[in-house]
Design an enzyme around this catalytic site. Structure first.
Site, mmCIF file in Angstrom:
data_model
loop_
_atom_site.group_PDB
_atom_site.id
_atom_site.type_symbol
_atom_site.label_atom_id
_atom_site.label_comp_id
_atom_site.label_asym_id
_atom_site.label_seq_id
_atom_site.Cartn_x
_atom_site.Cartn_y
_atom_site.Cartn_z
ATOM 1 N N PHE A 8 0.808 -1.225 0.000
ATOM 2 C CA PHE A 8 0.000 0.000 0.000
ATOM 3 C C PHE A 8 0.844 1.280 0.000
ATOM 4 O O PHE A 8 0.353 2.347 0.322
ATOM 5 C CB PHE A 8 -0.979 0.023 1.180
ATOM 6 C CG PHE A 8 -1.863 -1.183 1.244
ATOM 7 C CD1 PHE A 8 -2.731 -1.471 0.209
ATOM 8 C CD2 PHE A 8 -1.829 -2.044 2.334
ATOM 9 C CE1 PHE A 8 -3.550 -2.588 0.247
ATOM 10 C CE2 PHE A 8 -2.634 -3.170 2.381
ATOM 11 C CZ PHE A 8 -3.499 -3.439 1.335
ATOM 12 N N ARG A 90 1.504 14.380 -8.552
ATOM 13 C CA ARG A 90 0.405 13.523 -9.015
ATOM 14 C C ARG A 90 -0.945 14.068 -8.556
ATOM 15 O O ARG A 90 -1.941 13.948 -9.274
ATOM 16 C CB ARG A 90 0.597 12.089 -8.532
ATOM 17 C CG ARG A 90 -0.398 11.103 -9.152
ATOM 18 C CD ARG A 90 -0.011 9.670 -8.890
ATOM 19 N NE ARG A 90 1.070 9.208 -9.727
ATOM 20 C CZ ARG A 90 0.906 8.404 -10.786
ATOM 21 N NH1 ARG A 90 -0.292 8.001 -11.136
ATOM 22 N NH2 ARG A 90 1.942 7.997 -11.489
ATOM 23 N N THR A 220 5.469 8.977 -12.919
ATOM 24 C CA THR A 220 5.675 10.319 -13.469
ATOM 25 C C THR A 220 7.157 10.660 -13.559
ATOM 26 O O THR A 220 7.535 11.598 -14.264
ATOM 27 C CB THR A 220 4.941 11.378 -12.628
ATOM 28 O OG1 THR A 220 5.260 11.180 -11.240
ATOM 29 C CG2 THR A 220 3.437 11.238 -12.797
ATOM 30 N N GLU A 495 -4.117 0.886 -7.901
ATOM 31 C CA GLU A 495 -4.492 2.131 -7.237
ATOM 32 C C GLU A 495 -5.831 2.724 -7.679
ATOM 33 O O GLU A 495 -6.553 3.272 -6.842
ATOM 34 C CB GLU A 495 -3.386 3.168 -7.465
ATOM 35 C CG GLU A 495 -2.092 2.828 -6.776
ATOM 36 C CD GLU A 495 -0.973 3.758 -7.207
ATOM 37 O OE1 GLU A 495 -0.457 4.490 -6.348
ATOM 38 O OE2 GLU A 495 -0.621 3.767 -8.399
#
Length: 544
Positions: A8, A90, A220, A495
């Site tokens: 996670f 993000r 990214t 996600e």
């Protein structure tokens, strides 16, 4: 990494400090050392998901069409940067979610605080940005007096438009997905029923929300979008697979093993996956950004393609046939002669034959995500290979006297492209929704007057339990192969479904807004605990 347990995000960087401490003792004692924190120490000492303070100004016409927006995000990073730069980026990438904000400015602040350094968590900033978009659309709907879903439809991106960071909108079938869910869950009829219920129920109020998810897939940081794999075939027909992805309960090993089995057309139990280790596959990227299967599946497939070519070339030479006369099928190699006669040779027998004839049965594979690029100075580019889509319709009921609530129903339609394993993917969606709901409703961090974390156990930090799952819980996968050249045209599933929990938060705001006949857009911070819901209800009552 043999047994990670859950991931996670929290273990992406913050396992390092405990590894360093163990290494110090191992060096001093000259013996293996295992270090394990108890749960309370773990919660106190390790980083959390980033809290965000979001503010916006938005302009729209009388119909609710957005004309422009001015958005500021402030992420609370802790005492050091950790991954905060990328997480805030993000969040900034996802403040639009499914909607064209047109003329907009998005500013992200990285705030140093006197707490532990916050770190990655499932969604990696995307949820903190995306929830802003949904709150903005709800506020617009209440301002113009329209159903929030209708206002959302007015503002969807259209094919060929660009995001605020310059990425073209391509293969944007989210409106079709949402319309499918709207019809399947009977949204319009339920909206009418809820309005009737709220008029006749003095204390209990219900809310409904249908919210979309559009989540970008890729790291990214461009150079992280690469993966390697190692594949050996043994003379008994068994296949050894190693790749750079780590298994944390998400089913990655199963999916990549399925890819290898499919490439050679053998049963998946013929594939053995060994523990991830950098002495076999070096320089691995984190198993993160929902890209584990995308990257490692492609790398494994690349290795398989190399081996298959060797085996086919050998078969062509050995059996004196053309290349298109050799195929892999049902645990066999099938060779079609000039007379059309098929010769079926078991995979194990054929591999042993290749070995005897000195054909290499081992190779590495590699994959790097194509097309992606981003210029942080110009703030333009294509940071994501594709977007994963989804939508949720959530119905809730609140008690306006106490602020207590329950989730009555959730209907989820999620896009995973051409699913590699529907059972795994549905499980991921279900778990992510519950986890996202906990993030937005019950999981609250509290500090005492001395600055110590007081919500440091399961007794005080309220994660969702079985009683928090919706009474009616429907999850379906949207059957549409990805247009991007992903592994078998599947899409990431780690996600994106966390953000389905935003529908529950919007439904709670909808229920609170019904107290003022939807004339007031309630101020409701997350997590939406019963105390906060009660305060929001009283504020709406006072504003009537």
């Amino acid at each position: 990494v043999r047994r990670m347990g859950g991931g996670f995000g929290g273990k992406e960087t913050q396992a390092a400090q405990w590894a360093c401490l163990a290494a110090v003792f191992a060096t001093r004692l000259n013996r293996p050392v295992k270090m394990r924190l108890d749960r309370q120490d773990d919660m106190v000492l390790t980083g959390k998901r980033h809290d965000f303070l979001n503010r916006f100004k938005i302009g729209f016409d009388d119909e609710g069409r957005i004309q422009g927006a001015d958005i500021e995000l402030a992420s609370f990073c802790g005492y050091s940067a950790d991954l905060s730069d990328s997480i805030t980026d993000r969040a900034m990438f996802h403040v639009d979610n499914a909607y064209n904000l047109h003329d907009c400015r998005v500013i992200g602040h990285r705030c140093r605080t006197n707490t532990v350094s916050n770190t990655a968590f499932r969604g990696f900033g995307g949820p903190q940005g995306m929830i802003l978009a949904e709150c903005m659309l709800d506020d617009i709907a209440r301002k113009v007096g329209k159903d929030p879903l209708d206002v959302r439809k007015l503002n969807y991106y259209k094919e060929g438009e660009q995001t605020h960071y310059g990425q073209p909108i391509e293969d944007f079938y989210l409106p079709e997905l949402i319309e499918t869910l709207e019809n399947n869950c009977d949204y319009r009829k339920r909206r009418e029923d809820i309005a009737a219920f709220n008029k006749t129920s003095p204390w209990k109020k219900r809310g409904l929300a249908l919210t979309p998810v559009r989540f970008g897939i890729s790291f990214t940081t461009t150079f992280l979008n690469q993966a390697g794999a190692l594949v050996h075939i043994y003379t008994d027909g068994s296949i050894h697979l190693n790749h750079g992805g780590t298994e944390m309960g998400q089913g990655l090993y199963t999916k990549v093993a399925q890819v290898v089995a499919n490439e050679f057309a053998v049963d998946v139990d013929m594939v053995r996956v060994s523990a991830t280790t950098t002495d076999k596959v070096p320089n691995t990227s984190a198993t993160a950004a929902s890209s584990g299967t995308d990257l490692n599946g492609k790398a494994a497939q690349n290795a398989c393609i190399t081996l298959k070519k060797r085996l086919v070339d050998f078969a062509v030479d050995y059996f004196k046939v053309a290349g298109d006369a050799v195929r892999f099928e049902n645990n066999h190699i099938v060779v079609t002669g000039d007379d059309g006669q098929e010769d079926w040779v078991s995979f194990a027998e054929f591999v042993n034959l290749a070995y005897v004839n000195r054909v290499s049965l081992s190779t590495t594979g590699f994959y790097k995500t194509p097309e992606i690029h981003y210029d942080p100075k110009a703030e333009r580019g294509k940071p994501f290979l594709y977007y994963a889509f989804g939508a949720t319709c959530a119905e809730v009921e609140i008690d306006t006297l106490t602020g207590e609530y329950k989730i009555l129903r959730a209907d989820i339609l999620h896009d995973v492209g051409n699913s590699l394993n529907p059972a795994i993917d549905i499980g991921q969606v279900e778990g992510a929704f519950v986890q996202g709901t906990g993030w937005l409703t019950s999981e609250e961090l509290l500090w005492d007057n001395q600055g110590r974390l007081s919500s440091a156990s399961a007794a005080t930090y309220k994660i969702p339990t079985s009683v928090d799952i919706p009474e009616v819980f429907n999850v379906e996968l949207f059957d549409r192969p990805a247009a991007a050249d992903t592994i078998y045209h599947s899409k990431a599933v780690g996600e994106p479904p966390l953000m389905h929990g935003i529908a529950v938060f919007c439904a709670l705001r909808d229920a609170v807004a019904s107290v003022s006949d939807y004339k007031v857009s309630p101020q409701l911070d997350t997590p939406a605990t019963p105390e906060r819901i009660l305060n929001a209800v009283m504020a709406c009552q006072a504003a009537e």
